[in-house]
Motif scaffolding. Structure first.
Motif, PDB file in Angstrom:
ATOM      1  N   VAL A 155      -0.467   0.463   8.651  1.00 49.29           N
ATOM      2  CA  VAL A 155      -0.725   0.789   7.239  1.00 49.29           C
ATOM      3  C   VAL A 155      -2.143   1.332   7.054  1.00 49.29           C
ATOM      4  CG1 VAL A 155      -0.929  -0.222   4.915  1.00 49.29           C
ATOM      5  CG2 VAL A 155       0.992  -0.839   6.380  1.00 49.29           C
ATOM      6  N   THR A 156      -3.065   0.957   7.958  1.00 48.85           N
ATOM      7  CA  THR A 156      -4.449   1.442   7.848  1.00 48.85           C
ATOM      8  C   THR A 156      -4.542   2.944   8.053  1.00 48.85           C
ATOM      9  OG1 THR A 156      -4.914   1.045  10.200  1.00 48.85           O
ATOM     10  CG2 THR A 156      -5.342  -0.768   8.667  1.00 48.85           C
ATOM     11  N   GLN A 157      -3.499   3.545   8.598  1.00 50.99           N
ATOM     12  CA  GLN A 157      -3.497   4.996   8.819  1.00 50.99           C
ATOM     13  C   GLN A 157      -2.891   5.762   7.648  1.00 50.99           C
ATOM     14  OE1 GLN A 157      -5.056   6.037  11.544  1.00 50.99           O
ATOM     15  NE2 GLN A 157      -5.323   3.898  12.196  1.00 50.99           N
ATOM     16  N   GLU A 158      -2.346   5.042   6.670  1.00 49.77           N
ATOM     17  CA  GLU A 158      -1.736   5.716   5.522  1.00 49.77           C
ATOM     18  C   GLU A 158      -2.792   6.447   4.692  1.00 49.77           C
ATOM     19  OE1 GLU A 158       2.005   2.614   4.749  1.00 49.77           O
ATOM     20  OE2 GLU A 158       0.351   2.748   3.321  1.00 49.77           O
ATOM     21  N   GLU A 159      -2.407   7.545   4.134  1.00 48.23           N
ATOM     22  CA  GLU A 159      -3.309   8.325   3.284  1.00 48.23           C
ATOM     23  C   GLU A 159      -2.912   8.167   1.823  1.00 48.23           C
ATOM     24  OE1 GLU A 159      -3.283  12.341   4.634  1.00 48.23           O
ATOM     25  OE2 GLU A 159      -4.187  11.883   6.584  1.00 48.23           O
ATOM     26  N   VAL A 161      -3.548   5.905  -0.357  1.00 53.54           N
ATOM     27  CA  VAL A 161      -3.164   4.568  -0.819  1.00 53.54           C
ATOM     28  C   VAL A 161      -4.446   3.774  -1.046  1.00 53.54           C
ATOM     29  CG1 VAL A 161      -0.951   4.573   0.386  1.00 53.54           C
ATOM     30  CG2 VAL A 161      -2.965   3.616   1.527  1.00 53.54           C
ATOM     31  N   PRO A 162      -4.408   2.760  -1.912  1.00 50.97           N
ATOM     32  CA  PRO A 162      -5.625   1.965  -2.160  1.00 50.97           C
ATOM     33  C   PRO A 162      -6.074   1.215  -0.909  1.00 50.97           C
ATOM     34  CG  PRO A 162      -3.924   1.521  -3.816  1.00 50.97           C
ATOM     35  CD  PRO A 162      -3.279   2.307  -2.731  1.00 50.97           C
ATOM     36  N   GLN A 163      -7.381   1.043  -0.795  1.00 47.74           N
ATOM     37  CA  GLN A 163      -7.925   0.279   0.333  1.00 47.74           C
ATOM     38  C   GLN A 163      -7.407  -1.147   0.323  1.00 47.74           C
ATOM     39  OE1 GLN A 163     -12.131   0.655   1.800  1.00 47.74           O
ATOM     40  NE2 GLN A 163     -12.308  -1.428   0.979  1.00 47.74           N
ATOM     41  N   VAL A 164      -7.190  -1.714  -0.873  1.00 41.52           N
ATOM     42  CA  VAL A 164      -6.727  -3.099  -0.941  1.00 41.52           C
ATOM     43  C   VAL A 164      -5.338  -3.271  -0.324  1.00 41.52           C
ATOM     44  CG1 VAL A 164      -8.132  -3.975  -2.840  1.00 41.52           C
ATOM     45  CG2 VAL A 164      -6.093  -2.616  -3.352  1.00 41.52           C
ATOM     46  N   ARG A 165      -4.537  -2.208  -0.299  1.00 46.14           N
ATOM     47  CA  ARG A 165      -3.240  -2.280   0.388  1.00 46.14           C
ATOM     48  C   ARG A 165      -3.462  -2.430   1.894  1.00 46.14           C
ATOM     49  NH1 ARG A 165       2.188  -0.811   0.735  1.00 46.14           N
ATOM     50  NH2 ARG A 165       2.755   0.469   2.544  1.00 46.14           N
ATOM     51  N   ARG A 166      -4.308  -1.570   2.448  1.00 50.83           N
ATOM     52  CA  ARG A 166      -4.605  -1.656   3.880  1.00 50.83           C
ATOM     53  C   ARG A 166      -5.215  -3.017   4.215  1.00 50.83           C
ATOM     54  NH1 ARG A 166      -7.505   3.374   2.588  1.00 50.83           N
ATOM     55  NH2 ARG A 166      -6.086   5.141   2.804  1.00 50.83           N
ATOM     56  N   ASP A 167      -6.122  -3.472   3.328  1.00 53.47           N
ATOM     57  CA  ASP A 167      -6.782  -4.767   3.546  1.00 53.47           C
ATOM     58  C   ASP A 167      -5.769  -5.900   3.687  1.00 53.47           C
ATOM     59  OD1 ASP A 167      -9.202  -3.519   3.383  1.00 53.47           O
ATOM     60  OD2 ASP A 167      -9.799  -4.398   1.468  1.00 53.47           O
ATOM     61  N   TRP A 168      -4.769  -5.899   2.804  1.00 56.80           N
ATOM     62  CA  TRP A 168      -3.844  -7.031   2.803  1.00 56.80           C
ATOM     63  C   TRP A 168      -3.066  -7.110   4.124  1.00 56.80           C
ATOM     64  CZ3 TRP A 168       1.261  -8.124   3.554  1.00 56.80           C
ATOM     65  CH2 TRP A 168       1.624  -9.448   3.288  1.00 56.80           C
ATOM     66  N   TYR A 169      -2.598  -5.963   4.616  1.00 56.73           N
ATOM     67  CA  TYR A 169      -1.809  -5.993   5.853  1.00 56.73           C
ATOM     68  C   TYR A 169      -2.673  -6.390   7.049  1.00 56.73           C
ATOM     69  CZ  TYR A 169       2.372  -4.318   3.574  1.00 56.73           C
ATOM     70  OH  TYR A 169       3.480  -4.241   2.771  1.00 56.73           O
ATOM     71  N   VAL A 170      -3.940  -5.976   7.055  1.00 61.17           N
ATOM     72  CA  VAL A 170      -4.851  -6.405   8.117  1.00 61.17           C
ATOM     73  C   VAL A 170      -5.110  -7.912   8.001  1.00 61.17           C
ATOM     74  CG1 VAL A 170      -7.228  -6.229   8.955  1.00 61.17           C
ATOM     75  CG2 VAL A 170      -5.938  -4.158   8.435  1.00 61.17           C
ATOM     76  N   ALA A 197      -7.916  -2.879  18.629  1.00 61.93           N
ATOM     77  CA  ALA A 197      -8.755  -1.677  18.578  1.00 61.93           C
ATOM     78  C   ALA A 197      -8.544  -0.930  17.262  1.00 61.93           C
ATOM     79  CB  ALA A 197      -8.434  -0.774  19.767  1.00 61.93           C
ATOM     80  N   ASN A 198      -7.296  -0.815  16.815  1.00 61.98           N
ATOM     81  CA  ASN A 198      -7.008  -0.135  15.544  1.00 61.98           C
ATOM     82  C   ASN A 198      -7.587  -0.916  14.367  1.00 61.98           C
ATOM     83  OD1 ASN A 198      -5.607   1.899  16.852  1.00 61.98           O
ATOM     84  ND2 ASN A 198      -3.615   0.898  16.626  1.00 61.98           N
ATOM     85  N   THR A 199      -7.517  -2.247  14.462  1.00 63.20           N
ATOM     86  CA  THR A 199      -8.074  -3.086  13.395  1.00 63.20           C
ATOM     87  C   THR A 199      -9.584  -2.912  13.308  1.00 63.20           C
ATOM     88  OG1 THR A 199      -6.317  -4.733  13.704  1.00 63.20           O
ATOM     89  CG2 THR A 199      -8.317  -5.452  12.563  1.00 63.20           C
ATOM     90  N   ARG A 206     -14.209   0.878   6.475  1.00 58.53           N
ATOM     91  CA  ARG A 206     -13.913   0.398   5.109  1.00 58.53           C
ATOM     92  C   ARG A 206     -15.095   0.587   4.173  1.00 58.53           C
ATOM     93  NH1 ARG A 206     -13.647  -5.072   4.543  1.00 58.53           N
ATOM     94  NH2 ARG A 206     -12.471  -5.045   2.611  1.00 58.53           N
ATOM     95  N   GLN A 207     -14.798   0.869   2.907  1.00 59.72           N
ATOM     96  CA  GLN A 207     -15.820   0.909   1.863  1.00 59.72           C
ATOM     97  C   GLN A 207     -16.061  -0.511   1.345  1.00 59.72           C
ATOM     98  OE1 GLN A 207     -17.541   3.691   0.891  1.00 59.72           O
ATOM     99  NE2 GLN A 207     -16.433   4.729   2.551  1.00 59.72           N
ATOM    100  N   LYS A 208     -17.341  -0.842   1.053  1.00 58.58           N
ATOM    101  CA  LYS A 208     -17.659  -2.191   0.564  1.00 58.58           C
ATOM    102  C   LYS A 208     -18.497  -2.144  -0.706  1.00 58.58           C
ATOM    103  CE  LYS A 208     -17.610  -3.719   5.338  1.00 58.58           C
ATOM    104  NZ  LYS A 208     -18.427  -4.227   6.446  1.00 58.58           N
ATOM    105  N   THR A 209     -18.191  -1.157  -1.547  1.00 58.22           N
ATOM    106  CA  THR A 209     -18.914  -1.015  -2.820  1.00 58.22           C
ATOM    107  C   THR A 209     -18.779  -2.253  -3.680  1.00 58.22           C
ATOM    108  OG1 THR A 209     -18.320   1.322  -2.710  1.00 58.22           O
ATOM    109  CG2 THR A 209     -19.223   0.535  -4.799  1.00 58.22           C
ATOM    110  N   HIS A 210     -17.675  -2.970  -3.520  1.00 59.42           N
ATOM    111  CA  HIS A 210     -17.362  -4.108  -4.383  1.00 59.42           C
ATOM    112  C   HIS A 210     -18.173  -5.357  -4.082  1.00 59.42           C
ATOM    113  CE1 HIS A 210     -14.847  -4.302  -0.752  1.00 59.42           C
ATOM    114  NE2 HIS A 210     -15.015  -5.614  -0.843  1.00 59.42           N
ATOM    115  N   VAL A 211     -18.793  -5.441  -2.913  1.00 64.19           N
ATOM    116  CA  VAL A 211     -19.406  -6.691  -2.468  1.00 64.19           C
ATOM    117  C   VAL A 211     -20.477  -7.226  -3.421  1.00 64.19           C
ATOM    118  CG1 VAL A 211     -20.746  -7.780  -0.618  1.00 64.19           C
ATOM    119  CG2 VAL A 211     -18.818  -6.295  -0.059  1.00 64.19           C
TER     120      VAL A 211
END
Length: 710
Positions: A155-159, A161-170, A197-199, A206-211
């Motif tokens: 899912v991290t390779q999907e274009e 899509v929100p980062q939070v989607r990729r985050d959840w599957y990881v 390695a993909n993880t 990843r973007q971390k603007t929210h931190v």
């Protein structure tokens, strides 16, 4: 005897059927009790209880298989703290009945798909973790679990899509590894290295603007506040380095290894993560907030390090406990500490805090003490506070919560409206009617009568001041007296506060009367909103008005604002629910009509369709009010923050004052606490308020919030 025979013949055996149904229900209840209570304190060992329960369930499979499947799927979802106990139980059942094991795996996959489809991602994490631990119990084959995790990380390779989607599957993948990582690496090390390695590649980009928005405090000492995926990745890396050895997870299946290793395993069906849609709502990212480490308790058991996987497992268990008992938790540290003090006769080492007496009153430490004492007074009384606090802390003690009546002494004789206030006092004591009060107020001069504005004649601030001051003064004895006064003269309030300015002025005068009694202010605002004397937007405008500038950072002000927002949100949800129920009722009528030719149904449909139309208008109106409320709040935030920034730039002083930090954090709190509602109005907020021309200090908060769902 003949009566009994007659009854038996005509009942056609119904008593026997009822007994049969009753027996079945009792058996199902008994099975539910056995399954839910396994693992609790018992005289027998856990292993003995599991073996006995597996035998009972196996014997009941022919008659109660559906019920048992449903119960096991439910506990997998709702009791994650007993995960390994239930996976062991499923493993024992699979060893005894291979077909049942296969049906259970299929049911879990269906439930996982349903949870993801319904945006129930917290439960989905527990289901994935449960499935992964079934590998340890020889129910699921390790290669098929690895294949599922490969699909998760893809899912991290999907274009687009929100980062939070990729985050959840990881996260779903990484958070399962403390349970199953060792087994998967032993069976499929090359494939697991590829997933790792993909993880790692994804985590680096990843973007971390929210931190910054999520961090509880800005300092990195004594404990850094790490972004949750970064922290979990570090913990899993250490676990891998330690050869997947951990010492906290209960693993009862080890006791049954000789039985489980003989069982046939099932392959998971191919699992493709459901695609992203507009309705998808993923969990927000978070930071890992910690207050303690191993140095804080040198005498007790050694606390696991921040990057040990044991720390992750323990914190996960704590989260489960907190979620299970959320109704009992105290969300404010100030609230908790004031309760703590009240339970111990308000004893505290006050001298340890004496340095706050010389600090800026807006600084965190003196502000904390002031708010704690304010809360303590709600649990006690004013003189008690003065008695237990050292005299040196008197500046931080709350004021005497008495009513301030401006027409109550001789110096008020020259005040405008004084004579009318005296007449009103007599009338109130004589139990005057609303009409009699209107008659007394009729001749009060209007200070705005020469203004050119449209509301100049309808809004009379002096009328409101005289009426509200006098009424609240006479009803000051208790909360119930004040509520009765609002109810009795509700018509007068509604008339005087007909305009927006009138509503705002009612709140201003109420605050003047009770400025030393925050609790009374809060309950009166709540009552005025409920009785529609004022509306939510008026409360928001009042909170940001100049009259409240001195109290703007006080806790009670923000309790009122958040309470106001919640009331608005509940109002919208209530009307939406009524609309949905009306639509469902109409759909049921249409279905019945297709089965039954009833002419009267057309009339019923017409009445219901009119009701739906009215409710639709109410929903649109309520949503418009809700949207306006947030626009008012954010607009006023922008105004006061901009004024502060301009003033600091003009004076050449630092922007980062205690007031500024408090205000920015309150803005962040509004976004975070009401994020689900605010998300609906993001486009409007971006186009009207948080534009590119806005000062970067303020715009950064909005951008951080946007990043939470990016």
């Amino acid at each position: 005897m003949s009566r009994r025979r007659h009854s038996d013949e005509n009942d056609g055996g119904q008593p026997h059927k009822r007994r049969k149904t009753s027996d079945a229900n009792e058996t199902e209840d008994h099975l539910e009790s056995l399954i839910c209570k396994v693992g609790e304190k018992s005289a027998c060992s856990l292993e003995s209880n599991l073996e006995g329960l597996a035998g009972v369930l196996e014997a009941d499979l022919p008659n109660y298989k559906s019920k048992i499947l449903r119960l096991l799927c439910t506990v997998a979802r709702l009791l994650p703290e007993k995960l390994t106990i239930y996976t062991t139980l499923v493993g024992l059942l699979n060893a005894r009945n291979y077909n049942f094991g296969g049906e259970f795996v299929e049911a879990m996959i269906r439930q996982l798909k349903e949870s993801l489809k319904s945006n129930n991602y917290n439960e989905a994490v527990y289901l994935v973790r449960f499935l992964s631990d079934l590998v340890n119990c020889h129910v699921i084959a390790a290669p098929s679990m690895v294949a599922m995790f490969e699909n998760f990380v893809s899912v991290t390779q999907e274009e687009d899509v929100p980062q939070v989607r990729r985050d959840w599957y990881v996260y779903a993948f990484l958070s399962s590894l403390p349970w199953v990582g060792k087994e998967l690496y032993e069976k499929k090390d090359a494939e697991m290295d590829r997933i790792f390695a993909n993880t790692e590649s994804y985590l680096k980009r990843r973007q971390k603007t929210h931190v910054p928005m999520l961090q509880v405090w800005t300092a990195e000492k004594p404990h850094p506040q790490e972004e949750y995926l970064d922290c979990l990745w570090a913990q899993i890396q250490k676990l891998k380095k330690d050869r997947w050895q951990e010492r906290h997870i209960l693993r009862p299946y080890l006791a049954f290894d000789s039985i489980l290793c003989e069982a046939l395993q099932h392959n998971l069906p191919p699992f493709t993560p459901p695609p992203h849609t507009e309705d998808s709502a993923y969990p927000m990212p978070r930071v890992i907030f910690r207050m303690f480490d191993y140095t804080d308790d040198p005498e007790g058991p050694v606390m696991p390090g921040s990057h040990s996987v044991e720390r992750f497992v323990i914190e996960e268990n704590l989260h489960c406990i907190i979620k299970s008992h959320w109704k009992e938790r105290k969300t404010w540290f100030i609230n908790w500490f004031s309760h703590h003090l009240s339970n111990f006769q308000f004893r505290w080492s006050w001298e340890d805090w004496s340095d706050c007496l010389t600090q800026d009153p807006e600084s965190p430490k003196p502000k904390f003490v002031r708010e704690v004492l304010e809360k303590c007074m709600r649990l006690s009384y004013h003189q008690r506070i003065l008695d237990f606090v050292p005299p040196t802390f008197s500046a931080l003690c709350p004021a005497n919560p008495s009513c301030i009546y401006k027409y109550g002494d001789e110096s008020s004789n020259s005040l405008p409206g004084h004579s009318v206030a005296l007449c009103l006092a007599v009338a109130f004591k004589s139990k005057a009617t609303n009409d009699e009060i209107f008659s007394i107020l009729k001749d009060v001069p209007n200070p705005n009568q020469d203004d050119d504005d449209d509301e100049g004649f309808s809004f009379n601030p002096l009328k409101i001041e005289v009426f509200v001051q006098t009424l609240l003064h006479l009803a000051a004895k208790s909360f119930s007296h004040s509520f009765s006064a609002l109810a009795k003269f509700h018509e007068v309030f509604k008339t005087l506060a007909e305009s927006d300015e009138g509503k705002l002025h009612v709140l201003r005068v109420m605050f003047e009367v009770w400025r030393n009694h925050p609790q009374m202010i809060a309950v009166l605002v709540d009552k005025m909103i409920r009785t529609q004397i004022v509306d939510c937007a008026a409360v928001a405008n009042w909170i940001f008005s100049s009259e409240l500038s001195r109290d703007f950072t006080r806790l009670f002000v923000w309790e009122i604002l958040h309470s106001t927002i919640r009331k608005m949100n509940k109002h919208v949800l209530k009307i939406q629910k009524e609309l949905e129920e009306a639509k469902e009722k109409l759909a049921r009528q249409h279905k019945r009509r297709s089965d039954d030719d009833d002419r009267s149904s057309d009339r019923k449909d017409g009445a219901l369709e009119e009701q739906i139309e009215r409710l639709q208008e109410k929903v649109e109106s309520a949503q418009s009010e809700q949207k306006n409320l947030f626009l008012v709040i954010f607009q006023r935030f922008i105004m006061i923050l901009t004024e502060h920034l301009v003033r600091c730039e003009t004076d050449g002083t630092s922007v980062l004052t205690p007031w500024y930090k408090n205000c920015i954090e309150r803005l962040q709190q509004i976004f975070l606490q009401h994020h689900q509602i605010i998300q609906q109005y993001m486009v409007t907020l971006e186009n009207l308020l948080f534009t590119a021309e806005l000062d970067p200090h303020i715009l950064a908060v909005f951008q951080q919030f946007c990043a939470l769902q990016a």
